[in-house]
Design a protein around this motif. Sequence first.
Motif, PDB file in Angstrom:
ATOM      1  N   TYR B  71       0.826  -1.204   0.000  1.00 21.40           N
ATOM      2  CA  TYR B  71       0.000   0.000   0.000  1.00 21.40           C
ATOM      3  C   TYR B  71       0.862   1.255   0.000  1.00 21.40           C
ATOM      4  O   TYR B  71       0.586   2.219  -0.728  1.00 21.40           O
ATOM      5  CB  TYR B  71      -0.933   0.030   1.215  1.00 21.40           C
ATOM      6  N   MET B  72       1.894   1.251   0.832  1.00 25.23           N
ATOM      7  CA  MET B  72       2.761   2.434   0.960  1.00 25.23           C
ATOM      8  C   MET B  72       3.304   2.880  -0.398  1.00 25.23           C
ATOM      9  O   MET B  72       3.270   4.058  -0.745  1.00 25.23           O
ATOM     10  CB  MET B  72       3.909   2.134   1.928  1.00 25.23           C
ATOM     11  N   TRP B  73       3.777   1.921  -1.193  1.00 25.93           N
ATOM     12  CA  TRP B  73       4.338   2.289  -2.498  1.00 25.93           C
ATOM     13  C   TRP B  73       3.285   2.906  -3.412  1.00 25.93           C
ATOM     14  O   TRP B  73       3.542   3.873  -4.135  1.00 25.93           O
ATOM     15  CB  TRP B  73       5.001   1.083  -3.161  1.00 25.93           C
ATOM     16  N   ARG B  74       2.088   2.325  -3.381  1.00 22.56           N
ATOM     17  CA  ARG B  74       1.008   2.880  -4.206  1.00 22.56           C
ATOM     18  C   ARG B  74       0.643   4.286  -3.723  1.00 22.56           C
ATOM     19  O   ARG B  74       0.416   5.200  -4.515  1.00 22.56           O
ATOM     20  CB  ARG B  74      -0.203   1.938  -4.133  1.00 22.56           C
ATOM     21  N   ASP B  75       0.613   4.444  -2.389  1.00 22.11           N
ATOM     22  CA  ASP B  75       0.279   5.748  -1.814  1.00 22.11           C
ATOM     23  C   ASP B  75       1.322   6.800  -2.200  1.00 22.11           C
ATOM     24  O   ASP B  75       0.980   7.910  -2.614  1.00 22.11           O
ATOM     25  CB  ASP B  75       0.191   5.610  -0.286  1.00 22.11           C
ATOM     26  N   VAL B  76       2.591   6.434  -2.059  1.00 23.27           N
ATOM     27  CA  VAL B  76       3.671   7.385  -2.392  1.00 23.27           C
ATOM     28  C   VAL B  76       3.585   7.769  -3.871  1.00 23.27           C
ATOM     29  O   VAL B  76       3.722   8.949  -4.231  1.00 23.27           O
ATOM     30  CB  VAL B  76       5.055   6.784  -2.045  1.00 23.27           C
ATOM     31  N   ASN B  86       8.670  13.523  -9.248  1.00 19.19           N
ATOM     32  CA  ASN B  86       9.016  12.280  -9.929  1.00 19.19           C
ATOM     33  C   ASN B  86       8.925  11.106  -8.969  1.00 19.19           C
ATOM     34  O   ASN B  86       9.193  11.240  -7.777  1.00 19.19           O
ATOM     35  CB  ASN B  86      10.438  12.341 -10.488  1.00 19.19           C
ATOM     36  N   PHE B  87       8.558   9.935  -9.498  1.00 28.07           N
ATOM     37  CA  PHE B  87       8.564   8.729  -8.670  1.00 28.07           C
ATOM     38  C   PHE B  87       8.998   7.520  -9.481  1.00 28.07           C
ATOM     39  O   PHE B  87       8.467   7.254 -10.548  1.00 28.07           O
ATOM     40  CB  PHE B  87       7.179   8.453  -8.064  1.00 28.07           C
ATOM     41  N   ARG B  88       9.985   6.829  -8.948  1.00 32.90           N
ATOM     42  CA  ARG B  88      10.353   5.520  -9.490  1.00 32.90           C
ATOM     43  C   ARG B  88      10.760   4.654  -8.315  1.00 32.90           C
ATOM     44  O   ARG B  88      11.670   4.986  -7.562  1.00 32.90           O
ATOM     45  CB  ARG B  88      11.501   5.639 -10.482  1.00 32.90           C
ATOM     46  N   LYS B  89      10.049   3.550  -8.147  1.00 30.69           N
ATOM     47  CA  LYS B  89      10.318   2.673  -7.004  1.00 30.69           C
ATOM     48  C   LYS B  89      11.695   2.027  -7.147  1.00 30.69           C
ATOM     49  O   LYS B  89      11.958   1.354  -8.144  1.00 30.69           O
ATOM     50  CB  LYS B  89       9.236   1.587  -6.934  1.00 30.69           C
ATOM     51  N   PRO B  90      12.560   2.243  -6.155  1.00 35.61           N
ATOM     52  CA  PRO B  90      13.889   1.617  -6.247  1.00 35.61           C
ATOM     53  C   PRO B  90      13.771   0.095  -6.057  1.00 35.61           C
ATOM     54  O   PRO B  90      12.879  -0.366  -5.349  1.00 35.61           O
ATOM     55  CB  PRO B  90      14.667   2.229  -5.070  1.00 35.61           C
ATOM     56  N   PHE B 125      14.193   8.091  -4.965  1.00 31.98           N
ATOM     57  CA  PHE B 125      12.760   7.842  -5.160  1.00 31.98           C
ATOM     58  C   PHE B 125      12.210   8.490  -6.429  1.00 31.98           C
ATOM     59  O   PHE B 125      11.122   8.142  -6.879  1.00 31.98           O
ATOM     60  CB  PHE B 125      11.968   8.309  -3.934  1.00 31.98           C
ATOM     61  N   GLY B 126      12.946   9.448  -6.983  1.00 30.23           N
ATOM     62  CA  GLY B 126      12.551  10.012  -8.272  1.00 30.23           C
ATOM     63  C   GLY B 126      13.168   9.208  -9.411  1.00 30.23           C
ATOM     64  O   GLY B 126      12.547   8.989 -10.431  1.00 30.23           O
ATOM     65  N   GLY B 127      14.407   8.757  -9.178  1.00 30.73           N
ATOM     66  CA  GLY B 127      15.130   8.042 -10.225  1.00 30.73           C
ATOM     67  C   GLY B 127      15.255   6.542 -10.010  1.00 30.73           C
ATOM     68  O   GLY B 127      15.693   5.819 -10.906  1.00 30.73           O
ATOM     69  N   GLY B 128      14.900   6.083  -8.806  1.00 31.11           N
ATOM     70  CA  GLY B 128      14.964   4.641  -8.508  1.00 31.11           C
ATOM     71  C   GLY B 128      16.382   4.112  -8.363  1.00 31.11           C
ATOM     72  O   GLY B 128      16.620   2.909  -8.491  1.00 31.11           O
ATOM     73  N   GLU B 129      17.332   5.028  -8.077  1.00 31.58           N
ATOM     74  CA  GLU B 129      18.734   4.592  -8.016  1.00 31.58           C
ATOM     75  C   GLU B 129      19.205   4.307  -6.587  1.00 31.58           C
ATOM     76  O   GLU B 129      18.520   4.612  -5.615  1.00 31.58           O
ATOM     77  CB  GLU B 129      19.612   5.670  -8.673  1.00 31.58           C
ATOM     78  N   ASP B 130      20.410   3.752  -6.515  1.00 31.29           N
ATOM     79  CA  ASP B 130      20.988   3.269  -5.256  1.00 31.29           C
ATOM     80  C   ASP B 130      21.825   4.366  -4.599  1.00 31.29           C
ATOM     81  O   ASP B 130      22.842   4.796  -5.138  1.00 31.29           O
ATOM     82  CB  ASP B 130      21.859   2.044  -5.568  1.00 31.29           C
ATOM     83  N   ILE B 131      21.407   4.797  -3.415  1.00 31.93           N
ATOM     84  CA  ILE B 131      22.132   5.896  -2.752  1.00 31.93           C
ATOM     85  C   ILE B 131      23.252   5.404  -1.833  1.00 31.93           C
ATOM     86  O   ILE B 131      23.940   6.209  -1.211  1.00 31.93           O
ATOM     87  CB  ILE B 131      21.186   6.826  -1.957  1.00 31.93           C
ATOM     88  N   SER B 132      23.430   4.088  -1.750  1.00 29.11           N
ATOM     89  CA  SER B 132      24.605   3.607  -1.022  1.00 29.11           C
ATOM     90  C   SER B 132      25.782   3.446  -1.982  1.00 29.11           C
ATOM     91  O   SER B 132      26.895   3.130  -1.584  1.00 29.11           O
ATOM     92  CB  SER B 132      24.307   2.278  -0.316  1.00 29.11           C
ATOM     93  N   ASN B 133      25.501   3.702  -3.270  1.00 29.08           N
ATOM     94  CA  ASN B 133      26.524   3.596  -4.307  1.00 29.08           C
ATOM     95  C   ASN B 133      27.391   4.861  -4.311  1.00 29.08           C
ATOM     96  O   ASN B 133      26.915   5.976  -4.535  1.00 29.08           O
ATOM     97  CB  ASN B 133      25.835   3.408  -5.671  1.00 29.08           C
ATOM     98  N   PHE B 134      28.666   4.642  -4.080  1.00 27.26           N
ATOM     99  CA  PHE B 134      29.655   5.710  -3.972  1.00 27.26           C
ATOM    100  C   PHE B 134      29.662   6.628  -5.206  1.00 27.26           C
ATOM    101  O   PHE B 134      29.673   7.863  -5.079  1.00 27.26           O
ATOM    102  CB  PHE B 134      31.022   5.017  -3.799  1.00 27.26           C
ATOM    103  N   VAL B 135      29.627   6.026  -6.374  1.00 26.10           N
ATOM    104  CA  VAL B 135      29.708   6.809  -7.614  1.00 26.10           C
ATOM    105  C   VAL B 135      28.473   7.702  -7.795  1.00 26.10           C
ATOM    106  O   VAL B 135      28.571   8.856  -8.213  1.00 26.10           O
ATOM    107  CB  VAL B 135      29.901   5.874  -8.846  1.00 26.10           C
ATOM    108  N   ASN B 136      27.300   7.155  -7.433  1.00 25.16           N
ATOM    109  CA  ASN B 136      26.072   7.953  -7.512  1.00 25.16           C
ATOM    110  C   ASN B 136      26.150   9.184  -6.618  1.00 25.16           C
ATOM    111  O   ASN B 136      25.784  10.299  -7.027  1.00 25.16           O
ATOM    112  CB  ASN B 136      24.859   7.109  -7.089  1.00 25.16           C
ATOM    113  N   ILE B 137      26.608   8.974  -5.405  1.00 29.77           N
ATOM    114  CA  ILE B 137      26.691  10.093  -4.457  1.00 29.77           C
ATOM    115  C   ILE B 137      27.771  11.089  -4.889  1.00 29.77           C
ATOM    116  O   ILE B 137      27.596  12.309  -4.779  1.00 29.77           O
ATOM    117  CB  ILE B 137      26.968   9.558  -3.027  1.00 29.77           C
ATOM    118  N   GLN B 138      28.853  10.548  -5.403  1.00 25.40           N
ATOM    119  CA  GLN B 138      29.927  11.415  -5.907  1.00 25.40           C
ATOM    120  C   GLN B 138      29.398  12.366  -6.995  1.00 25.40           C
ATOM    121  O   GLN B 138      29.742  13.544  -7.019  1.00 25.40           O
ATOM    122  CB  GLN B 138      31.047  10.539  -6.474  1.00 25.40           C
ATOM    123  N   SER B 139      28.551  11.826  -7.854  1.00 23.58           N
ATOM    124  CA  SER B 139      28.022  12.665  -8.940  1.00 23.58           C
ATOM    125  C   SER B 139      27.157  13.798  -8.388  1.00 23.58           C
ATOM    126  O   SER B 139      27.134  14.905  -8.942  1.00 23.58           O
ATOM    127  CB  SER B 139      27.229  11.814  -9.946  1.00 23.58           C
TER     128      SER B 139
END
Lengths: 210, 210
Positions: B71-76, B86-90, B125-139
Amino acid sequence: MTASENRPKKSIEFWYEFASPYSYLAAMRVEEIAIAHGVLVEWKPFLLGPIFKQQGLEDSPFNIFATKGAYMWRDVERVCKELDLNFRKPPKFPQNGLLAARLAMCEEVKVQCPKFTQAVFSMQFGGGEDISNFVNIQSILEGMGLDSEKAFAQSQSEQVKLALRNQTEQAVQRGVFGAPTFITSDGELFWGNDRLEQAVAWAASSGHKS
Amino acid sequence: MTASENRPKKSIEFWYEFASPYSYLAAMRVEEIAIAHGVLVEWKPFLLGPIFKQQGLEDSPFNIFATKGAYMWRDVERVCKELDLNFRKPPKFPQNGLLAARLAMCEEVKVQCPKFTQAVFSMQFGGGEDISNFVNIQSILEGMGLDSEKAFAQSQSEQVKLALRNQTEQAVQRGVFGAPTFITSDGELFWGNDRLEQAVAWAASSGHKS
């Protein structure tokens, strides 16, 4: 004409538990908001206890998680003030809403289910009184001009007991996990008093699809 | 002049967890709503994991209670649509927000904490990407013109690790049991993205009392 064609075009199911404070907040407002959007409300009392048990919870989450419970009462108090609703915290929580739920589904009461439900919620969360108390409920029934003796007898019939069990089972099957819950005729589920407006707007705009 | 006199008259603490979908909804809106009411936002990242553990929960309640989680995902998704977010479920939930939380509190990043926080939430939550990923955070850091090498080094310092632990402990002491949570300067606590408007209005009208 099929049953489906016979159904009102725009409607919303309002699933509630008599012991639930947030169901109180929704019950006092749902008709007015729905009417303003041309949506018919189907009142669906059910029991949350068996659903919590299926989730592995032996008590209300508001009792199991004390900090959350303390917050909930403060939140309900604040929202009541915003909505201009009476609030008095009942000494016991959760109360046993079984009698009220069965009465809401019996022949003598069910035509006036919304009015009965609102009176029971107001007594409990507006007045802080005990809704498992026979005399309290009797005063509501008689205040509504109903035959309380008849209603109590009907509420203890196997037919009504089974109807409430079936309704609770149906809630589980529909995906209900808390109260209040709103379900539109196209199957969209909304949980919580905070979603009342969104749910009714959805029902109003999607009713013609079903 | 005491520290208390030096404090802005109207402010609100915004407590959030980087893995929390409803914190995303609040983080994207809180500044705009607060500014409109003349209220200053104090951004307070913390970790929800240790708080859930204290409640006896070994995972997010949205995973433990599967129906509620679905339900939570549908609600969000629905609320994002309403708010034009934007919303994309990770693929994974909850993600590990430890790196992001530590970065938000380090010298190099903390002056731009709101912007950094919004970028991390949007990525997740907008892009569905991984925020524990070093390269993502670096960008994100480099996109903000920050020195990512410096920021990562600072985020692993004992000082920053301790600051985050202390902030999480402070959250517990303030009565925080979920995210997002808003606390006004007169100690009023509001839980959930749905209470953002009410919390800011409270802060705006009560700020002069403190």
